[in-house]
Motif scaffolding. Structure first.
Motif, PDB file in Angstrom:
ATOM      1  N   ARG A 100       0.652  -1.233  -0.046  1.00 25.28           N
ATOM      2  CA  ARG A 100       0.012  -0.156   0.018  1.00 25.28           C
ATOM      3  C   ARG A 100       0.865   1.421  -0.104  1.00 25.28           C
ATOM      4  O   ARG A 100       1.848   1.404   0.855  1.00 25.28           O
ATOM      5  CB  ARG A 100      -1.001  -0.066   1.160  1.00 25.28           C
ATOM      6  N   ILE A 101       0.897   1.952  -0.952  1.00 29.38           N
ATOM      7  CA  ILE A 101       1.833   3.187  -1.210  1.00 29.38           C
ATOM      8  C   ILE A 101       1.239   4.546  -0.261  1.00 29.38           C
ATOM      9  O   ILE A 101       0.014   4.677  -0.063  1.00 29.38           O
ATOM     10  CB  ILE A 101       1.998   3.470  -2.648  1.00 29.38           C
ATOM     11  N   ASP A 102       2.102   4.901   0.457  1.00 27.27           N
ATOM     12  CA  ASP A 102       1.616   6.029   1.115  1.00 27.27           C
ATOM     13  C   ASP A 102       1.004   7.125   0.508  1.00 27.27           C
ATOM     14  O   ASP A 102       1.640   7.388  -0.830  1.00 27.27           O
ATOM     15  CB  ASP A 102       2.964   6.803   1.937  1.00 27.27           C
ATOM     16  N   PRO A 103       0.226   7.937   0.924  1.00 25.21           N
ATOM     17  CA  PRO A 103      -0.342   9.242   0.272  1.00 25.21           C
ATOM     18  C   PRO A 103       0.918  10.304   0.240  1.00 25.21           C
ATOM     19  O   PRO A 103       1.764  10.105   1.079  1.00 25.21           O
ATOM     20  CB  PRO A 103      -1.445   9.448   1.095  1.00 25.21           C
ATOM     21  N   GLY A 104       0.686  11.262  -0.607  1.00 27.01           N
ATOM     22  CA  GLY A 104       1.466  12.429  -0.403  1.00 27.01           C
ATOM     23  C   GLY A 104       2.323  12.188  -1.839  1.00 27.01           C
ATOM     24  O   GLY A 104       1.694  12.689  -2.830  1.00 27.01           O
ATOM     25  N   GLU A 105       3.628  11.787  -1.686  1.00 28.33           N
ATOM     26  CA  GLU A 105       4.458  11.919  -3.224  1.00 28.33           C
ATOM     27  C   GLU A 105       4.696  10.584  -3.611  1.00 28.33           C
ATOM     28  O   GLU A 105       4.363   9.435  -3.027  1.00 28.33           O
ATOM     29  CB  GLU A 105       5.851  12.536  -2.679  1.00 28.33           C
ATOM     30  N   PRO A 106       5.021  10.303  -4.864  1.00 30.74           N
ATOM     31  CA  PRO A 106       4.931   9.090  -5.219  1.00 30.74           C
ATOM     32  C   PRO A 106       6.207   8.409  -4.821  1.00 30.74           C
ATOM     33  O   PRO A 106       7.302   8.851  -4.037  1.00 30.74           O
ATOM     34  CB  PRO A 106       5.604   9.425  -7.103  1.00 30.74           C
ATOM     35  N   CYS A 107       5.943   6.895  -4.502  1.00 28.84           N
ATOM     36  CA  CYS A 107       7.174   6.237  -4.182  1.00 28.84           C
ATOM     37  C   CYS A 107       8.237   5.664  -5.288  1.00 28.84           C
ATOM     38  O   CYS A 107       7.726   4.935  -5.972  1.00 28.84           O
ATOM     39  CB  CYS A 107       6.428   5.002  -3.403  1.00 28.84           C
ATOM     40  N   VAL A 108       9.416   6.195  -5.060  1.00 28.25           N
ATOM     41  CA  VAL A 108      10.266   5.612  -6.166  1.00 28.25           C
ATOM     42  C   VAL A 108      11.416   4.621  -5.422  1.00 28.25           C
ATOM     43  O   VAL A 108      11.795   4.852  -4.340  1.00 28.25           O
ATOM     44  CB  VAL A 108      11.179   7.005  -6.624  1.00 28.25           C
ATOM     45  N   VAL A 109      11.272   3.468  -6.179  1.00 28.76           N
ATOM     46  CA  VAL A 109      11.921   2.382  -5.575  1.00 28.76           C
ATOM     47  C   VAL A 109      12.898   1.519  -6.244  1.00 28.76           C
ATOM     48  O   VAL A 109      12.403   1.341  -7.677  1.00 28.76           O
ATOM     49  CB  VAL A 109      11.171   1.519  -4.692  1.00 28.76           C
ATOM     50  N   LEU A 110      14.236   1.398  -6.050  1.00 30.51           N
ATOM     51  CA  LEU A 110      14.998   0.493  -6.914  1.00 30.51           C
ATOM     52  C   LEU A 110      14.903  -0.832  -6.456  1.00 30.51           C
ATOM     53  O   LEU A 110      14.858  -1.463  -5.259  1.00 30.51           O
ATOM     54  CB  LEU A 110      16.563   0.934  -6.256  1.00 30.51           C
ATOM     55  N   VAL A 111      14.589  -1.687  -7.631  1.00 33.13           N
ATOM     56  CA  VAL A 111      14.554  -3.249  -6.998  1.00 33.13           C
ATOM     57  C   VAL A 111      15.390  -4.224  -8.063  1.00 33.13           C
ATOM     58  O   VAL A 111      15.737  -3.794  -9.059  1.00 33.13           O
ATOM     59  CB  VAL A 111      12.888  -3.613  -7.763  1.00 33.13           C
ATOM     60  N   VAL A 112      16.294  -4.918  -7.271  1.00 27.89           N
ATOM     61  CA  VAL A 112      17.118  -5.905  -7.930  1.00 27.89           C
ATOM     62  C   VAL A 112      16.875  -7.298  -7.796  1.00 27.89           C
ATOM     63  O   VAL A 112      16.376  -7.758  -6.280  1.00 27.89           O
ATOM     64  CB  VAL A 112      18.533  -5.562  -7.087  1.00 27.89           C
ATOM     65  N   ALA A 113      16.646  -8.338  -8.842  1.00 24.80           N
ATOM     66  CA  ALA A 113      16.403  -9.458  -8.410  1.00 24.80           C
ATOM     67  C   ALA A 113      17.649 -10.081  -8.586  1.00 24.80           C
ATOM     68  O   ALA A 113      18.919 -10.033  -9.237  1.00 24.80           O
ATOM     69  CB  ALA A 113      15.648  -9.788  -9.646  1.00 24.80           C
ATOM     70  N   ASP A 114      17.591 -11.353  -7.665  1.00 29.92           N
ATOM     71  CA  ASP A 114      18.733 -12.166  -7.477  1.00 29.92           C
ATOM     72  C   ASP A 114      18.700 -13.356  -8.200  1.00 29.92           C
ATOM     73  O   ASP A 114      19.394 -14.623  -7.964  1.00 29.92           O
ATOM     74  CB  ASP A 114      19.028 -12.209  -5.845  1.00 29.92           C
ATOM     75  N   ASN A 115      18.222 -13.320  -9.235  1.00 25.06           N
ATOM     76  CA  ASN A 115      18.069 -14.614 -10.209  1.00 25.06           C
ATOM     77  C   ASN A 115      18.179 -14.298 -11.431  1.00 25.06           C
ATOM     78  O   ASN A 115      17.353 -13.862 -12.136  1.00 25.06           O
ATOM     79  CB  ASN A 115      16.979 -15.377  -9.483  1.00 25.06           C
TER      80      ASN A 115
END
Lengths: 211, 182
Positions: free
Chosen positions: A178-193
């Motif tokens: 569930r993304i917080d209200p307010g500003e967009p959530c920017v997230v770096l995602v790294v897969a280990d496979n």
């Protein structure tokens, strides 16, 4: 306050140079934001130096020293690239440039992405921008997925994540973010496979659930 | 001839005054140990000598960034060596840069000043030797053979989770020795 940190094995991999390029970028970004983890890493590097530091006798010391003294005045290399907007640590800004100039692409309602190939080794590394107040569809993935938040925040079953927080999830985890209200959530995602690249289209195709 | 100096003092002189004598003293001390480090990784002699020069050049350029509160000079130089090696084999390395505007500074300095280098190194060496072989072998494999944890798990025929647990246990034990809080 950062509440969720790197694991010891991630720090060992980074320090010994055995991490994938994507993991190294994520670890370096968290370390830039987290003095506590840098402190942990210092301990690890002290151990490494003890293990590593024993002399070799096959060395022409004088010649090598003379050569090095001659190079002390050489021009220094270019400094690393910093993000003008002060959001992305340089380990990431080196690859993607300034935050405000990121080339976002819509991949799903509420979700934009930028794909990075941090070392050209085919390991998928992605930046996502998740709309404030939204819910990310339920999805599954293979292997271990590590996320690092840069702006905004989200909550799931394991807690609340905001700037600097690291979320490590194995394939048994079910995500209901569930993304917080307010500003967009920017997230770096790294897969280990490396065998199974993960895409949001894959999520959409196989795992969508309605809320 | 300069009087004998602690390593930290040599680094300070390089940082403050670009002192080439101090640099030469530091070089004579560390180049043989750096050679030992790179030799153990089976590098060609020419590559090895280039890397030793590169490490010491970085020491010269970054002496002003050395922070006594965070590490001994030995630890600092070997971290530079490890990073130079990574740079040599990869086009880019993920750097943590204290000059980065996003860098969050240490809130408080380490409670204890850096311990006598030799004393701390000896305690660490003993602690590493006292680790179960299953744990210490992982550190050796990672740092000397550059094996990833996944490779180590495959070679030993154990789950990756087991290898990760062993890393956690080893680090917990070693941190006690160093007096670092978890």
């Amino acid at each position: 306050m950062i509440a969720h940190h790197l694991s010891e094995d991630q720090m060992l991999a980074y320090s010994s140079g055995t991490a994938s390029a994507g993991t190294a970028v994520l670890v370096a970004c968290h370390l830039t934001l987290c003095p506590a983890c840098r402190h942990q890493l210092d301990g690890l590097e002290a151990v490494a130096a003890v293990v590593e530091a024993s002399p070799s006798s096959e060395l022409d010391l004088d010649v090598l020293l003379a050569g090095t003294l001659g190079r002390l005045d050489a021009p220094t290399p270019l400094p690393p690239r910093f993000d003008k907007d002060g959001v992305l640590p340089s380990a990431l800004a080196e690859h993607v440039g300034d935050f405000s100039a990121l080339p976002w692409k819509w991949v799903f309602p509420q979700v934009k992405e930028v794909v990075l190939d941090a070392a050209g080794d085919g390991m998928p590394v992605r930046l996502f921008q998740l709309s404030p107040g939204s819910r990310v569809p339920d999805h599954a993935h293979k292997g271990v997925e590590t996320s690092l938040v840069f702006t905004g925040g989200f909550s799931d079953d394991e807690g609340h994540y905001q700037r600097g927080d690291v979320a490590i999830r194995d394939e048994s985890a079910i995500h209901r973010q569930r993304i917080d209200p307010g500003e967009p959530c920017v997230v770096l995602v790294v897969a280990d496979n490396p065998l199974i690249p993960k895409t949001l289209r894959g999520w959409a195709a196989s795992k969508i659930r309605k809320f | 001839m300069l009087p004998p100096s602690g390593d930290a003092e040599l680094v300070r002189r390089i940082a403050a005054a670009q002192d080439r004598s101090a640099f030469a003293d530091l070089f004579r001390q560390y180049a043989p140990r750096l050679a030992g480090f790179f030799d153990r990784q089976r590098m060609q002699p020419g590559v090895r000598d280039d890397l030793i020069q590169e490490v010491m050049l970085r020491v010269w350029r970054h002496a002003h960034r050395y922070d006594e509160r965070r590490a001994s000079v030995t630890t600092w130089i070997f971290t530079i060596a490890r990073n130079a090696r990574i740079d040599h084999f990869r086009k880019r390395r993920a750097v943590v840069d204290p000059l980065d505007p996003t860098y969050v500074d240490e809130q408080t300095p380490r409670a204890d000043a850096v311990a006598q280098e030799r004393e701390e190194a000896q305690r660490l060496r003993e602690a590493i030797q006292s680790l179960p072989e299953a744990q210490s072998s992982i550190l050796v494999s990672a740092y000397f053979e550059h094996k990833s944890l996944r490779q180590i798990a495959e070679e030993e025929g154990v789950p990756l989770g087991t290898v990760k647990s062993r890393v956690r246990l080893a680090m917990g034990r070693l941190r006690e020795v160093l007096g670092v809080q978890s």
